[in-house]
Scaffold this motif. Structure first.
Motif, PDB file in Angstrom:
ATOM      1  N   SER A  70       0.819  -1.210  -0.152  1.00  0.00           N
ATOM      2  CA  SER A  70      -0.099  -0.069   0.007  1.00  0.00           C
ATOM      3  C   SER A  70       0.762   1.371  -0.149  1.00  0.00           C
ATOM      4  N   PHE A  71       2.111   1.148   0.435  1.00  0.00           N
ATOM      5  CA  PHE A  71       3.006   2.463   0.288  1.00  0.00           C
ATOM      6  C   PHE A  71       3.218   2.691  -0.955  1.00  0.00           C
ATOM      7  N   LEU A  72       3.161   1.716  -1.914  1.00  0.00           N
ATOM      8  CA  LEU A  72       3.068   2.234  -3.443  1.00  0.00           C
ATOM      9  C   LEU A  72       2.215   3.292  -4.099  1.00  0.00           C
ATOM     10  N   ASP A  73       0.958   3.339  -3.280  1.00  0.00           N
ATOM     11  CA  ASP A  73       0.005   4.369  -3.647  1.00  0.00           C
ATOM     12  C   ASP A  73       0.495   5.620  -3.624  1.00  0.00           C
ATOM     13  N   LEU A  74       1.500   6.028  -2.461  1.00  0.00           N
ATOM     14  CA  LEU A  74       2.312   7.284  -2.545  1.00  0.00           C
ATOM     15  C   LEU A  74       2.549   7.898  -3.723  1.00  0.00           C
ATOM     16  N   ALA A  75       3.211   6.944  -4.459  1.00  0.00           N
ATOM     17  CA  ALA A  75       3.592   7.364  -5.761  1.00  0.00           C
ATOM     18  C   ALA A  75       2.589   7.134  -7.056  1.00  0.00           C
ATOM     19  N   ARG A  76       1.946   5.971  -6.682  1.00  0.00           N
ATOM     20  CA  ARG A  76       0.907   5.774  -7.688  1.00  0.00           C
ATOM     21  C   ARG A  76      -0.196   6.689  -7.939  1.00  0.00           C
TER      22      ARG A  76
END
Length: 242
Positions: A70-76
């Motif tokens: 879910s940390f990837l949503d920071l960039a996505r």
């Protein structure tokens, strides 16, 4: 020949704070100098490129350390918002941005060694300023017990899927070579099974598999992987126990 096992989210663009911020301490004893925070737009060099890269770096590093994707949503989330407004343009239609990239495009037309790590490990380009190498596969010279491919051995990742990878291994010399194939930059993936050429599937259930390459030999290795199934480590295969 022997193979042995070793041990989208759609969301509005977030509001950017614009206001005063301290940017330095002037000479004397007065208060810090004050400037105004702004942004440069979407173009290189001070727009989306460095901001997006920094966000991806932070998100990827957090995901590696925690296993929480879910940390990837920071960039996505912001990148998806920008891409919805993207246009396809050639280098000649991009003004100063195109002028900046023209030398790089010409260099790639003549061949570029920057691509070698990506082709041998099945990895994307490393992001500068803090980005970790996101290697799909990593190699060790088993004979010398050091990182990297053994002498005379070449590797090419020819296929990547969510559940498996295909890598071609070639021993160009006449001397037999031994190597260890590691799943992930930091052994964070797990190798479930491996198949050599058209042979039977062999169980591995570990971070690594070993390959013995006779001289003048080419083989195709197909490991199935569980991505981010292990705890990342800097240790070599000879120091790690699962």
């Amino acid at each position: 020949m022997t193979v042995i096992s070793c041990v989208r989210a759609d969301a509005p663009w977030p509001a950017l704070p614009i206001g005063p911020t301290f940017i330095g301490e002037p000479a004397g004893t007065g208060p810090p100098a004050c400037g105004v925070v702004g942004h440069y737009g979407w173009s290189w060099p001070h727009g989306l490129s460095p901001v997006g890269s920094a966000t991806i770096t932070g998100a990827a590093n957090a995901t590696l350390l925690t296993g929480d994707q879910s940390f990837l949503d920071l960039a996505r989330t912001p990148l998806d918002a920008v891409l919805r407004h993207a246009e396809h343009r050639s280098a000649g239609e991009m003004g100063t941005l195109g002028e900046h990239w023209q030398p790089h495009l010409r260099a790639m037309g003549g061949g570029c060694t920057l691509m070698v790590p990506q082709l041998t490990t099945g990895s994307p380009q490393v992001l500068y300023n803090g980005g970790l190498a996101q290697l799909h596969l990593r190699y060790y010279d088993a004979g010398e017990r050091r990182p990297g491919l053994p002498a005379d051995v070449a590797a090419l990742v020819s296929d990547i899927r969510p559940d498996h990878t295909v890598v071609e291994l070639v021993n160009l010399g006449s001397t037999p070579r031994s190597l260890v194939v590691q799943a992930g930059s930091f052994a964070e993936h797990l190798v479930c099974t491996v198949r050599l050429d058209e042979g039977p599937v062999q169980d591995v259930d570990g971070r690594y598999c070993g390959v013995e390459l006779p001289g003048a030999t080419r083989v195709r290795l197909t490991p199935t992987l569980t991505l981010r199934g292990g705890r990342p480590t800097y240790r070599s295969p000879w120091e790690v126990t699962r």
